[in-house]
Design an enzyme around this catalytic site. Structure first.
Site, short mmCIF file in Angstrom:
data_model
loop_
_atom_site.label_atom_id
_atom_site.label_comp_id
_atom_site.label_asym_id
_atom_site.label_seq_id
_atom_site.Cartn_x
_atom_site.Cartn_y
_atom_site.Cartn_z
N TYR A 146 61.90 82.42 12.65
CA TYR A 146 61.44 83.26 11.54
C TYR A 146 62.55 83.54 10.53
CZ TYR A 146 56.88 84.49 13.46
OH TYR A 146 55.59 84.46 13.91
N LYS A 195 61.87 77.27 26.54
CA LYS A 195 61.60 75.83 26.58
C LYS A 195 62.93 75.16 26.90
CE LYS A 195 58.89 72.26 25.98
NZ LYS A 195 57.78 71.93 26.91
N ASP A 227 55.02 76.32 27.71
CA ASP A 227 53.73 75.64 27.82
C ASP A 227 53.02 76.04 29.12
OD1 ASP A 227 55.81 74.31 29.07
OD2 ASP A 227 55.17 72.30 28.53
N ASP A 251 55.08 85.36 19.35
CA ASP A 251 53.99 85.45 18.38
C ASP A 251 52.75 84.77 18.94
OD1 ASP A 251 52.70 85.86 15.87
OD2 ASP A 251 53.08 83.77 15.38
N ASP A 255 49.16 86.64 20.93
CA ASP A 255 47.77 86.46 20.50
C ASP A 255 46.91 85.98 21.66
OD1 ASP A 255 48.30 87.19 17.88
OD2 ASP A 255 47.18 85.51 17.02
C1 IPM Z 1 52.45 89.18 14.02
C2 IPM Z 1 51.98 88.41 12.81
C3 IPM Z 1 53.18 88.17 11.90
C4 IPM Z 1 54.17 87.34 12.70
C5 IPM Z 1 52.81 87.51 10.56
C6 IPM Z 1 51.81 88.32 9.80
C7 IPM Z 1 54.03 87.23 9.73
O1 IPM Z 1 51.36 87.24 13.18
O2 IPM Z 1 52.96 90.30 13.85
O3 IPM Z 1 52.31 88.66 15.11
O4 IPM Z 1 54.05 86.12 12.74
O5 IPM Z 1 55.09 87.93 13.26
MG MG Z 2 51.12 87.00 15.27
#
Ligand code: IPM
Ligand code: MG
Length: 361
Positions: A146, A195, A227, A251, A255
């Site tokens: 990032y 990884k 993975d 990240d 999710d």
């Molecule tokens: C998160 C989001 C952010 C990230 C985006 C919006 C930049 O996906 O907070 O997980 O990738 O960190």
């Molecule tokens: Mg995210």
């Protein structure tokens, strides 16, 4: 106690969900004898519309002067919103990355927990979900891909782009320490995800995590390739306590972890630095498609406010009261649309906020 809180309502459903979290915090203040002092700042698209940039220096200064930041969500529809015609460094997300970096919020805590009442929403097979799960993803937030050097160039008529993944041992050590510390307050297990079969940065990550582990003999440590971790999250999520990982892996895995709970509208997060300061936000996005309709689920933001009470203000009793209010409301069968199932009572965002606030005791 006086709590100085900067609020970032942001974009999409952000303003609605922050309003409900404030409603709950105001009730906490009343019941437990605190004073909330709020200040709103603009970030993301809301800031672009007014100032032309996603985060101003003044807004950063306001955030720094507060004890904690409570955020809704930022960003719009990437296909249709004019914000995404701007250069990348002026888009809504750049504001979020900037505040993380400026405030050195290197530790991102994302709990993923299967609520008994919402078990039906879990997309996993019943034989897997039956065991329940309660994990916390500790994601490094201010390093790695990032924030590494990136560029798009053209060489001999061929377009080429690169992003770099860099970590130094100090960045790894400080997040590892946070991971082990929090594991001590939970189930005493850290799964460090990397990884290391391919990446140098991961090999350093693994070595430093092992060094830190020496100081925590009471915490079990294991290493898992990313993975495999993606697979294990859907195969056997109950095995995890604290997942410790770098920015990009965190990240993606967070999710996935939120999805297996069946309700991304329930998941809170905290981004912390080395002081008591933190930025608290729901794990979900700005959901522009349902903005302004009073149907968003404010619970993730309310639970983020509970994390704020716990981590930035050491108000454990108050944080418990908020978390219990959430459990109580679910037990009574109230649901916003995203977590609705047959036999429950469907409520809107504002009514959910009212119900939660009423149950703060
Ligand atoms: C998160 C989001 C952010 C990230 C985006 C919006 C930049 O996906 O907070 O997980 O990738 O960190
Ligand atoms: Mg995210």
């Amino acid at each position: 106690m006086e709590l100085h809180i900067v609020c970032i309502p942001g974009d999409g459903i952000g303003p609605e969900i922050v309003a409900e979290a404030r409603k709950v915090l105001d009730r906490v203040a009343k019941v437990y004898g605190h004073t909330m002092v709020y200040k709103d700042i603009l970030m993301g698209g809301a800031s672009i519309d007014v100032h032309g940039v996603p985060l101003t220096q003044e807004a950063i200064a306001d955030a720094k002067a507060a004890d904690a930041v409570l955020m809704g969500s930022i960003g719009g529809d990437t296909n249709t919103s004019p914000w995404y015609k701007l250069p990348p460094n002026l888009r809504p997300e750049a504001g979020l990355l900037k505040i993380r970096k400026e405030l050195q919020l290197f530790a991102n805590l994302r709990p993923a927990y299967l609520y008994e009442e919402l078990a039906a929403a879990c997309p996993l097979k019943e034989e897997i979900s039956r065991a329940g799960f309660d994990m916390l993803i500790m994601r490094e937030l201010t390093g790695g891909l990032y924030f590494g050097e990136r560029k798009t160039v053209e060489e001999n008529g061929v377009r080429k782009a690169y992003d770099t993944l860099t970590y130094d041992e100090n960045e790894i050590r400080r997040i590892a320490v946070k991971g082990f510390e929090i594991a001590r307050k939970r189930k005493h297990k850290v799964t460090s995800v990397d990884k290391a079969n391919v990446l140098d940065s991961s090999r350093l990550w693994r070595a430093v995590v092992n060094e830190v582990a020496q100081d925590y003999p009471d915490v079990e440590v294991e290493h898992m390739l990313v993975d495999n971790c993606a697979m294990q999250l859907v195969k056997d999520p109950a095995q995890f306590d604290v997942i410790l990982t770098e920015n990009m892996f965190g990240d993606i895995l967070s999710d996935e972890a939120s999805m297996v709970t069946g309700s991304i509208g329930m998941l809170s997060s905290a981004s912390l630095n080395d002081t008591k300061f933190g930025l608290y936000e729901p794990s979900h996005g700005s959901a522009p498609d349902i903005a302004g309709k009073d149907i968003a689920n404010p619970i993730a933001t309310v639970l983020s406010a509970a994390m704020m009470l716990r981590y930035s203000f050491d108000l454990d009793k108050e944080a418990d009261a908020v978390e219990n209010a959430v459990k109580q409301v679910l037990k009574e069968g109230y649901r916003t649309g995203d977590i609705f199932s047959d036999g429950c009572v469907r409520v809107g965002c504002r009514q959910m906020g009212d119900l939660l606030a009423e149950r703060i005791v």
